[in-house]
Design a protein around this motif. Structure first.
Motif, short mmCIF file in Angstrom:
data_model
loop_
_atom_site.label_atom_id
_atom_site.label_comp_id
_atom_site.label_asym_id
_atom_site.label_seq_id
_atom_site.Cartn_x
_atom_site.Cartn_y
_atom_site.Cartn_z
N ASP A 193 0.60 -1.11 -0.03
CA ASP A 193 -0.02 -0.05 -0.06
C ASP A 193 1.03 1.34 0.01
O ASP A 193 1.88 1.09 0.39
CB ASP A 193 -0.78 0.01 1.21
N ASP A 194 0.51 2.41 -0.71
CA ASP A 194 1.06 3.76 -0.64
C ASP A 194 1.54 4.02 1.00
O ASP A 194 2.40 4.81 0.90
CB ASP A 194 0.35 4.51 -1.54
N ASP A 195 0.54 3.83 1.65
CA ASP A 195 0.57 4.30 3.02
C ASP A 195 1.75 3.47 3.64
O ASP A 195 2.22 4.18 4.80
CB ASP A 195 -0.61 4.46 3.74
N ALA A 196 2.20 2.70 3.09
CA ALA A 196 3.36 1.71 3.72
C ALA A 196 4.62 2.24 3.30
O ALA A 196 5.67 1.86 3.68
CB ALA A 196 3.19 0.27 3.62
N VAL A 197 4.58 3.24 2.25
CA VAL A 197 6.04 3.81 1.69
C VAL A 197 6.02 5.15 2.01
O VAL A 197 5.21 5.90 1.65
CB VAL A 197 6.01 3.42 0.23
N THR A 198 7.07 5.59 2.59
CA THR A 198 7.37 7.01 2.55
C THR A 198 8.52 7.44 1.87
O THR A 198 9.47 6.86 2.03
CB THR A 198 7.73 7.40 4.09
N VAL A 199 8.38 8.45 1.02
CA VAL A 199 9.27 8.85 0.22
C VAL A 199 9.87 10.42 0.61
O VAL A 199 9.14 11.19 0.99
CB VAL A 199 8.92 9.03 -1.09
N TYR A 200 11.34 10.45 0.68
CA TYR A 200 11.90 11.37 1.26
C TYR A 200 12.76 12.14 -0.21
O TYR A 200 13.74 11.34 -0.23
CB TYR A 200 13.06 11.09 2.64
N PRO A 201 12.36 13.04 -0.56
CA PRO A 201 13.34 13.63 -1.60
C PRO A 201 14.35 14.19 -1.21
O PRO A 201 14.45 14.89 -0.07
CB PRO A 201 12.33 14.91 -2.21
N VAL A 202 15.59 14.15 -1.81
CA VAL A 202 17.00 14.32 -1.43
C VAL A 202 17.32 15.50 -2.33
O VAL A 202 17.32 15.34 -3.30
CB VAL A 202 18.01 13.15 -1.08
N GLU A 203 18.22 16.38 -1.69
CA GLU A 203 18.85 17.53 -2.36
C GLU A 203 20.25 17.63 -2.09
O GLU A 203 20.69 16.88 -1.21
CB GLU A 203 18.13 18.96 -2.04
N ARG A 204 21.03 18.05 -2.99
CA ARG A 204 22.43 18.31 -2.63
C ARG A 204 22.79 19.45 -1.51
O ARG A 204 22.30 20.53 -2.24
CB ARG A 204 23.22 18.37 -4.11
N GLY A 205 23.47 19.30 -0.80
CA GLY A 205 23.65 20.59 0.12
C GLY A 205 25.25 20.71 0.18
O GLY A 205 26.01 19.93 -0.30
N ASP A 206 25.66 21.80 0.71
CA ASP A 206 26.88 22.17 0.82
C ASP A 206 27.81 21.04 1.59
O ASP A 206 29.10 20.86 1.28
CB ASP A 206 27.32 23.34 1.28
N ASP A 207 27.07 20.30 2.67
CA ASP A 207 27.96 19.49 3.44
C ASP A 207 27.34 18.17 3.25
O ASP A 207 27.55 17.29 4.05
CB ASP A 207 27.79 19.85 5.01
N GLY A 208 26.93 17.68 2.28
CA GLY A 208 26.17 16.37 1.72
C GLY A 208 24.69 16.45 1.40
O GLY A 208 24.08 17.49 0.90
N LYS A 209 24.06 15.35 1.64
CA LYS A 209 22.59 15.26 1.28
C LYS A 209 21.86 16.00 2.44
O LYS A 209 22.03 15.85 3.56
CB LYS A 209 22.26 13.88 1.29
N VAL A 210 20.71 16.65 1.98
CA VAL A 210 19.84 17.19 2.85
C VAL A 210 18.50 17.14 2.34
O VAL A 210 18.11 16.59 1.30
CB VAL A 210 20.05 18.72 2.63
N GLY A 211 17.61 16.84 3.42
CA GLY A 211 16.28 16.63 3.21
C GLY A 211 15.36 16.21 4.34
O GLY A 211 16.01 15.68 5.53
N PRO A 212 14.36 15.87 4.34
CA PRO A 212 13.54 15.22 5.43
C PRO A 212 14.21 13.90 5.87
O PRO A 212 14.26 13.11 5.08
CB PRO A 212 12.08 15.21 4.82
#
Length: 125
Positions: free
Chosen positions: A57-76
């Motif tokens: 089910d979609d509610d069993a999958v949480t997606v966290y978009p990742v961005e490039r940051g100055d010190d590595g990966k950033v995001g929720p």
């Protein structure tokens, strides 16, 4: 996100054990991915196809978009789950981490997670 579009050529019958393991009751999938990431574009669509074939089910999958940051990966959730590499997929049950896949390995995301879930006695791989 584009990377979460299941690959159309996936054959669930060829990967029945993996599909079964990832379709086990109570699993929660936390997925860190980014459309800009070559590893994500190459691996996550096949993983999404397995989840779809397993009837997750979609509610069993949480997606966290990742961005490039100055010190590595950033995001929720990046700091909370200690995510340094993407794609990262963390599988939990009842709030406890069972296994995770980070960036690459000898097996696909789905096959790695299914193997680990089976080894933990939490499903068949």
């Amino acid at each position: 996100m584009e990377t979460l579009q299941p690959t159309p050529e996936f054959d669930p019958t060829a990967h029945a054990d993996t599909v079964q393991a990832l379709g086990a009751d109570g699993l929660q999938f936390h997925v860190w991915t980014a459309d800009w990431c070559p590893d994500c574009r190459g691996q996550v669509p096949a993983f999404a196809a397995v989840l779809e074939a397993a009837g997750v089910d979609d509610d069993a999958v949480t997606v966290y978009p990742v961005e490039r940051g100055d010190d590595g990966k950033v995001g929720p959730g990046v700091a909370e789950y200690d995510v340094d590499l993407i794609p990262t997929v963390v599988v939990c049950r009842d709030g406890e981490e069972l296994t995770r896949f980070e960036e690459s390995g000898p097996l696909s995301i789905a096959a790695t997670l299914a193997r680990d879930i089976g080894e933990n006695g939490d499903g068949e791989a």
